[in-house]
Design a protein around this motif. Structure first.
Motif, PDB file in Angstrom:
ATOM      1  N   LEU A 157      24.957  51.786  38.468  1.00  0.00           N
ATOM      2  CA  LEU A 157      24.706  52.695  38.729  1.00  0.00           C
ATOM      3  C   LEU A 157      23.167  53.085  39.238  1.00  0.00           C
ATOM      4  CD1 LEU A 157      24.970  56.100  39.143  1.00  0.00           C
ATOM      5  CD2 LEU A 157      24.542  56.360  36.915  1.00  0.00           C
ATOM      6  N   ASP A 158      22.438  52.075  38.736  1.00  0.00           N
ATOM      7  CA  ASP A 158      20.657  52.427  39.064  1.00  0.00           C
ATOM      8  C   ASP A 158      20.912  51.616  40.383  1.00  0.00           C
ATOM      9  OD1 ASP A 158      17.269  52.450  38.298  1.00  0.00           O
ATOM     10  OD2 ASP A 158      17.770  49.810  38.099  1.00  0.00           O
ATOM     11  N   LYS A 159      21.450  50.495  40.235  1.00  0.00           N
ATOM     12  CA  LYS A 159      21.239  50.106  41.317  1.00  0.00           C
ATOM     13  C   LYS A 159      21.826  50.147  43.209  1.00  0.00           C
ATOM     14  CE  LYS A 159      23.871  45.337  43.738  1.00  0.00           C
ATOM     15  NZ  LYS A 159      24.828  46.158  43.933  1.00  0.00           N
ATOM     16  N   VAL A 160      23.409  51.500  42.412  1.00  0.00           N
ATOM     17  CA  VAL A 160      23.794  51.532  43.709  1.00  0.00           C
ATOM     18  C   VAL A 160      22.635  53.128  44.035  1.00  0.00           C
ATOM     19  CG1 VAL A 160      25.516  53.395  43.943  1.00  0.00           C
ATOM     20  CG2 VAL A 160      25.818  51.359  43.364  1.00  0.00           C
ATOM     21  N   ALA A 161      22.686  53.508  42.465  1.00  0.00           N
ATOM     22  CA  ALA A 161      21.683  55.251  43.070  1.00  0.00           C
ATOM     23  C   ALA A 161      20.596  54.363  44.385  1.00  0.00           C
ATOM     24  CB  ALA A 161      20.670  55.641  42.006  1.00  0.00           C
ATOM     25  N   LYS A 162      19.543  52.935  43.655  1.00  0.00           N
ATOM     26  CA  LYS A 162      18.673  53.038  44.504  1.00  0.00           C
ATOM     27  C   LYS A 162      19.011  52.707  46.175  1.00  0.00           C
ATOM     28  CE  LYS A 162      16.267  50.878  41.102  1.00  0.00           C
ATOM     29  NZ  LYS A 162      15.144  49.309  40.526  1.00  0.00           N
ATOM     30  N   GLU A 163      19.750  51.865  45.919  1.00  0.00           N
ATOM     31  CA  GLU A 163      20.780  51.913  47.041  1.00  0.00           C
ATOM     32  C   GLU A 163      21.198  52.795  48.273  1.00  0.00           C
ATOM     33  OE1 GLU A 163      24.238  49.467  46.708  1.00  0.00           O
ATOM     34  OE2 GLU A 163      23.001  47.909  46.072  1.00  0.00           O
ATOM     35  N   CYS A 164      21.442  53.867  47.742  1.00  0.00           N
ATOM     36  CA  CYS A 164      21.437  54.901  48.413  1.00  0.00           C
ATOM     37  C   CYS A 164      20.660  55.954  48.254  1.00  0.00           C
ATOM     38  CB  CYS A 164      22.367  55.885  47.249  1.00  0.00           C
ATOM     39  SG  CYS A 164      23.872  56.011  46.875  1.00  0.00           S
ATOM     40  N   VAL A 165      19.684  56.143  47.570  1.00  0.00           N
ATOM     41  CA  VAL A 165      17.621  56.302  48.323  1.00  0.00           C
ATOM     42  C   VAL A 165      17.511  55.516  49.430  1.00  0.00           C
ATOM     43  CG1 VAL A 165      15.765  56.740  47.717  1.00  0.00           C
ATOM     44  CG2 VAL A 165      17.375  56.970  45.765  1.00  0.00           C
ATOM     45  N   ALA A 166      18.171  54.136  49.254  1.00  0.00           N
ATOM     46  CA  ALA A 166      17.358  53.583  50.966  1.00  0.00           C
ATOM     47  C   ALA A 166      18.024  53.728  51.743  1.00  0.00           C
ATOM     48  CB  ALA A 166      17.348  51.743  50.265  1.00  0.00           C
ATOM     49  N   THR A 167      19.436  54.246  52.142  1.00  0.00           N
ATOM     50  CA  THR A 167      20.260  54.037  53.358  1.00  0.00           C
ATOM     51  C   THR A 167      20.175  55.988  53.318  1.00  0.00           C
ATOM     52  OG1 THR A 167      21.968  54.804  51.465  1.00  0.00           O
ATOM     53  CG2 THR A 167      21.026  52.574  52.666  1.00  0.00           C
TER      54      THR A 167
END
Length: 248
Positions: free
Chosen positions: A48-58
């Motif tokens: 979840l941490d990894k995917v959330a960071k990717e969503c913030v970036a994109t």
């Protein structure tokens, strides 16, 4: 949408995979409410941490599936609502609630769907209906006295998810369930009727009986009125599940 995961929910969402390109669906988490090792919880938190960071970036929105079942609302006085103060009453419920809080703090735009007990073809054997069917066919079913569960067809969950994502929700938590707490004895009654088998019932300590509020869901998606949620809704869900199991 980008769907992360290959499990029951992920497979069920594939028919709408070409829609909602601004959304990442995390459907790869723990789906077993009991007997899960701490390492499994930790892996889901890390994912979840990894995917959330990717969503913030994109700049994409993250759809996360939580639970509206016993672990989350079992200790709530009255119907379990999204704005109800919660003290999770199982390790699984505590884990899912902690992930919701983690998502709130992540900076990502998100939608959290708290799910009732999903029912559908090819669902994992450890989940409620497959486990009950297996026990009934083996001749003895284990029940917690007084327990009740909210059943909802996975096809209806997909319909509701599609509609909620069309609303462009942000930072929202929504219960997705039928709103009906069905005594487990009635679930077993219906399964026995459809299977043509009567099993010995072995009762254990008292179980939980809570109602999941779908007031917010109905206000957001009035079309749920056409899905037939009522005290009889679970019968059709069970009948369809048994029919698909026999066909398989």
């Amino acid at each position: 949408m980008e769907i992360i995961g290959n499990g029951f929910i992920a497979r069920s969402l594939r028919p709408i995979a070409e829609k909602h390109p601004d959304t990442v669906v995390l459907a790869a988490g723990v789906s077993w409410a009991s007997g899960v090792a701490a390492a499994d919880f930790e892996r889901e938190a890390e994912l979840l941490d990894k995917v959330a960071k990717e969503c913030v970036a994109t700049g994409r929105r993250l759809l996360f599936f939580s639970t509206a079942a016993t672990g989350m609302y079992g200790a709530v006085d009255g119907p379990g609502r999204e704005d109800t103060p919660i003290t999770p009453c199982t390790p699984y419920g505590a884990h899912k609630f902690a992930l919701e809080e983690q998502l709130h703090d992540s900076g990502a735009e998100f939608v959290v769907l708290r799910l009732g007990h999903l029912v559908g073809p090819e669902q994992p054997p450890h989940q409620l209906l497959p486990a009950l069917v297996r026990q009934i066919r083996e001749g003895a079913v284990r029940l917690h006295r007084g327990a009740a569960r909210d059943l909802i067809a996975v096809a209806d969950v997909v319909t509701i998810t599609d509609r909620l994502l069309e609303l462009d929700l942000r930072s929202e938590t929504v219960n997705v369930a039928s709103g009906e707490a069905v005594p487990v004895e009635q679930i077993v009654d219906r399964l026995e009727l459809r299977l043509g088998v009567t099993a010995l019932r072995e009762y254990r300590d008292s179980g939980t009986h809570h109602v999941i509020s779908i007031e917010k869901l109905r206000s957001l998606v009035p079309e749920v009125a056409r899905l037939g949620f009522s005290p009889e809704y679970h019968r059709g869900v069970i009948d369809a599940f048994v029919g698909s199991s026999v066909a398989a």
